[in-house]
Design a protein around this motif. Structure first.
Motif, PDB file in Angstrom:
ATOM      1  N   THR A 234       0.821  -1.206   0.000  1.00 39.03           N
ATOM      2  CA  THR A 234       0.000   0.000   0.000  1.00 39.03           C
ATOM      3  C   THR A 234       0.860   1.263   0.000  1.00 39.03           C
ATOM      4  O   THR A 234       0.572   2.232  -0.713  1.00 39.03           O
ATOM      5  N   VAL A 235       1.924   1.248   0.779  1.00 33.91           N
ATOM      6  CA  VAL A 235       2.818   2.408   0.859  1.00 33.91           C
ATOM      7  C   VAL A 235       3.582   2.604  -0.449  1.00 33.91           C
ATOM      8  O   VAL A 235       3.773   3.735  -0.908  1.00 33.91           O
ATOM      9  N   GLU A 236       4.004   1.516  -1.064  1.00 35.65           N
ATOM     10  CA  GLU A 236       4.842   1.600  -2.269  1.00 35.65           C
ATOM     11  C   GLU A 236       4.032   1.920  -3.528  1.00 35.65           C
ATOM     12  O   GLU A 236       4.531   2.573  -4.450  1.00 35.65           O
ATOM     13  N   PHE A 237       2.790   1.483  -3.591  1.00 30.36           N
ATOM     14  CA  PHE A 237       1.958   1.710  -4.775  1.00 30.36           C
ATOM     15  C   PHE A 237       1.652   3.202  -4.922  1.00 30.36           C
ATOM     16  O   PHE A 237       1.409   3.880  -3.926  1.00 30.36           O
ATOM     17  N   PRO A 238       1.663   3.788  -6.160  1.00 25.73           N
ATOM     18  CA  PRO A 238       1.808   3.118  -7.468  1.00 25.73           C
ATOM     19  C   PRO A 238       3.229   3.132  -8.036  1.00 25.73           C
ATOM     20  O   PRO A 238       3.417   2.889  -9.217  1.00 25.73           O
ATOM     21  N   LYS A 239       4.225   3.430  -7.203  1.00 27.45           N
ATOM     22  CA  LYS A 239       5.605   3.441  -7.691  1.00 27.45           C
ATOM     23  C   LYS A 239       6.098   2.009  -7.915  1.00 27.45           C
ATOM     24  O   LYS A 239       5.626   1.067  -7.289  1.00 27.45           O
ATOM     25  N   HIS A 240       7.066   1.882  -8.819  1.00 28.98           N
ATOM     26  CA  HIS A 240       7.701   0.594  -9.095  1.00 28.98           C
ATOM     27  C   HIS A 240       6.685  -0.514  -9.334  1.00 28.98           C
ATOM     28  O   HIS A 240       6.674  -1.553  -8.656  1.00 28.98           O
ATOM     29  N   LYS A 241       5.828  -0.285 -10.315  1.00 28.09           N
ATOM     30  CA  LYS A 241       4.737  -1.224 -10.596  1.00 28.09           C
ATOM     31  C   LYS A 241       5.251  -2.585 -11.050  1.00 28.09           C
ATOM     32  O   LYS A 241       4.647  -3.618 -10.743  1.00 28.09           O
ATOM     33  N   LEU A 242       6.369  -2.610 -11.785  1.00 29.02           N
ATOM     34  CA  LEU A 242       6.912  -3.896 -12.238  1.00 29.02           C
ATOM     35  C   LEU A 242       7.346  -4.736 -11.054  1.00 29.02           C
ATOM     36  O   LEU A 242       7.059  -5.938 -10.983  1.00 29.02           O
ATOM     37  N   PHE A 243       8.033  -4.112 -10.106  1.00 33.32           N
ATOM     38  CA  PHE A 243       8.456  -4.840  -8.911  1.00 33.32           C
ATOM     39  C   PHE A 243       7.250  -5.363  -8.146  1.00 33.32           C
ATOM     40  O   PHE A 243       7.210  -6.538  -7.744  1.00 33.32           O
ATOM     41  N   LEU A 244       6.255  -4.501  -7.937  1.00 31.63           N
ATOM     42  CA  LEU A 244       5.067  -4.905  -7.189  1.00 31.63           C
ATOM     43  C   LEU A 244       4.316  -6.028  -7.895  1.00 31.63           C
ATOM     44  O   LEU A 244       3.809  -6.959  -7.248  1.00 31.63           O
ATOM     45  N   SER A 245       4.274  -5.957  -9.225  1.00 34.53           N
ATOM     46  CA  SER A 245       3.570  -6.996  -9.985  1.00 34.53           C
ATOM     47  C   SER A 245       4.255  -8.343  -9.836  1.00 34.53           C
ATOM     48  O   SER A 245       3.614  -9.365  -9.557  1.00 34.53           O
ATOM     49  N   LEU A 246       5.591  -8.370 -10.013  1.00 34.67           N
ATOM     50  CA  LEU A 246       6.331  -9.629  -9.908  1.00 34.67           C
ATOM     51  C   LEU A 246       6.340 -10.158  -8.476  1.00 34.67           C
ATOM     52  O   LEU A 246       6.246 -11.371  -8.254  1.00 34.67           O
ATOM     53  N   ALA A 247       6.444  -9.240  -7.509  1.00 33.99           N
ATOM     54  CA  ALA A 247       6.383  -9.672  -6.108  1.00 33.99           C
ATOM     55  C   ALA A 247       5.015 -10.259  -5.798  1.00 33.99           C
ATOM     56  O   ALA A 247       4.895 -11.265  -5.092  1.00 33.99           O
ATOM     57  N   GLY A 248       3.970  -9.646  -6.357  1.00 38.65           N
ATOM     58  CA  GLY A 248       2.616 -10.159  -6.165  1.00 38.65           C
ATOM     59  C   GLY A 248       2.448 -11.547  -6.754  1.00 38.65           C
ATOM     60  O   GLY A 248       1.814 -12.422  -6.147  1.00 38.65           O
ATOM     61  N   VAL A 249       3.025 -11.764  -7.943  1.00 40.15           N
ATOM     62  CA  VAL A 249       2.956 -13.082  -8.580  1.00 40.15           C
ATOM     63  C   VAL A 249       3.686 -14.121  -7.722  1.00 40.15           C
ATOM     64  O   VAL A 249       3.193 -15.240  -7.518  1.00 40.15           O
ATOM     65  N   ALA A 250       4.866 -13.758  -7.209  1.00 42.79           N
ATOM     66  CA  ALA A 250       5.635 -14.686  -6.373  1.00 42.79           C
ATOM     67  C   ALA A 250       4.865 -15.057  -5.113  1.00 42.79           C
ATOM     68  O   ALA A 250       4.798 -16.235  -4.729  1.00 42.79           O
ATOM     69  N   ILE A 251       4.263 -14.065  -4.472  1.00 39.98           N
ATOM     70  CA  ILE A 251       3.513 -14.320  -3.229  1.00 39.98           C
ATOM     71  C   ILE A 251       2.284 -15.172  -3.506  1.00 39.98           C
ATOM     72  O   ILE A 251       1.987 -16.129  -2.782  1.00 39.98           O
ATOM     73  N   THR A 252       1.569 -14.834  -4.583  1.00 37.91           N
ATOM     74  CA  THR A 252       0.368 -15.596  -4.933  1.00 37.91           C
ATOM     75  C   THR A 252       0.705 -17.048  -5.268  1.00 37.91           C
ATOM     76  O   THR A 252       0.012 -17.983  -4.847  1.00 37.91           O
ATOM     77  N   THR A 253       1.815 -17.236  -6.020  1.00 36.42           N
ATOM     78  CA  THR A 253       2.241 -18.594  -6.375  1.00 36.42           C
ATOM     79  C   THR A 253       2.592 -19.402  -5.131  1.00 36.42           C
ATOM     80  O   THR A 253       2.188 -20.559  -4.983  1.00 36.42           O
TER      81      THR A 253
END
Length: 280
Positions: A234-253
């Motif tokens: 929440t604090v980091e969004f919307p900066k570094h969207k690529l990082f957040l997207s890949l981190a989200g995929v890793a966590i979800t997986t």
């Protein structure tokens, strides 16, 4: 009468060379097992820092960093862990086949191997990068891992939260190679996620999925870490969207695999001991 029976000539030394070579290769394999290549998926965290935080690193730089850091420095750290856990692993049936407990690698041989790996790590890093910052990262990794292996992993409540300290260091090191500063929320995401997965991994290795482990009841630490991840996102969004997207995929997986079978998730994280399936 003269005995004319042909007598086989004694075998010369060159006939034993294949056997000697085989033994040398087998010994080398045992030493390489100490490097734990199956656990090198954690280099993905370094790559996240190098390629998802504004600037991107040079591919050749990352190849050199992998050899210097993951093979050299962390190969030595994993060897140090094997030395620290030697007595414990010897009496654990599930771990007694590892290189040191099985007797394939001696304690003195492991120390010599460790020294060689760390010498390669620091020498190659300085020779190629000429970066004092990377040397400082290397020293930080050694200090954290020594503290973990010999003290913190045995302290109540500290095993998982101390093992996770290397994750933000990896992310920040990757960012440093790319020439950027790692944001604090991104480092916290890496930390909380790694604390969660360390708990799952160790529980699988020790077959304590539904039991208290290092003082933590089942799923409590995981829940706290996921809250920390959510706040950091929440604090980091919307900066570094690529990082957040890949981190989200890793966590979800990871969460998805954990719900199906914890051992599957832990295999991706480098767990080298898995509970045996129950026989029908």
């Amino acid at each position: 009468p003269i005995d004319t029976t042909l007598v086989a000539a004694p075998k010369t030394g060159h006939h034993s060379r294949p056997a000697t070579l085989t033994r040398m290769v087998a010994a080398a394999i045992q030493y390489l097992r100490l490097v734990r290549f199956y656990n090198h998926t954690n280099f993905l965290i370094v790559l996240l820092g190098a390629y998802t935080l504004e600037k991107t690193a040079n591919v050749v730089d990352m190849v050199i960093l992998y050899l210097s850091f993951n093979v050299g420095l962390y190969g030595g750290i994993y060897t140090l862990n094997a030395i620290a856990d030697y007595e414990e692993d010897r009496v654990d049936p599930a771990k007694s086949t590892r290189p040191m407990p099985s007797g394939a690698v001696s304690v003195s041989g492991a120390w010599a191997f460790l020294a060689g790996l760390w010498a390669f790590a620091f020498t190659s890093s300085w020779a190629y990068f000429r970066s004092l910052a990377l040397i400082e990262f290397y020293i930080a990794f050694i200090v954290v891992n020594i503290a973990y292996s010999f003290v913190l992993k045995k302290v109540l409540y500290m095993r998982f939260i101390s093992a996770a300290m290397t994750a933000p260091l990896r992310l920040c090191m990757g960012a440093t190679v790319a020439g950027v500063t790692c944001p604090i929320p991104a480092a916290l995401i890496a930390y909380f996620f790694m604390a969660c997965v360390q708990s799952t991994k160790v529980r699988v290795e020790k077959n304590k999925k539904d039991k208290v482990c290092n003082g933590w009841p089942p799923k409590l630490l995981e829940a706290l870490c996921l809250v920390g991840v959510a706040v950091s996102f929440t604090v980091e969004f919307p900066k570094h969207k690529l990082f957040l997207s890949l981190a989200g995929v890793a966590i979800t997986t990871f969460l998805g695999l954990s719900m199906i079978r914890d051992s599957h998730a832990s295999f991706l994280l480098g767990a080298d001991v898995h509970p045996k399936k129950k026989e029908l």
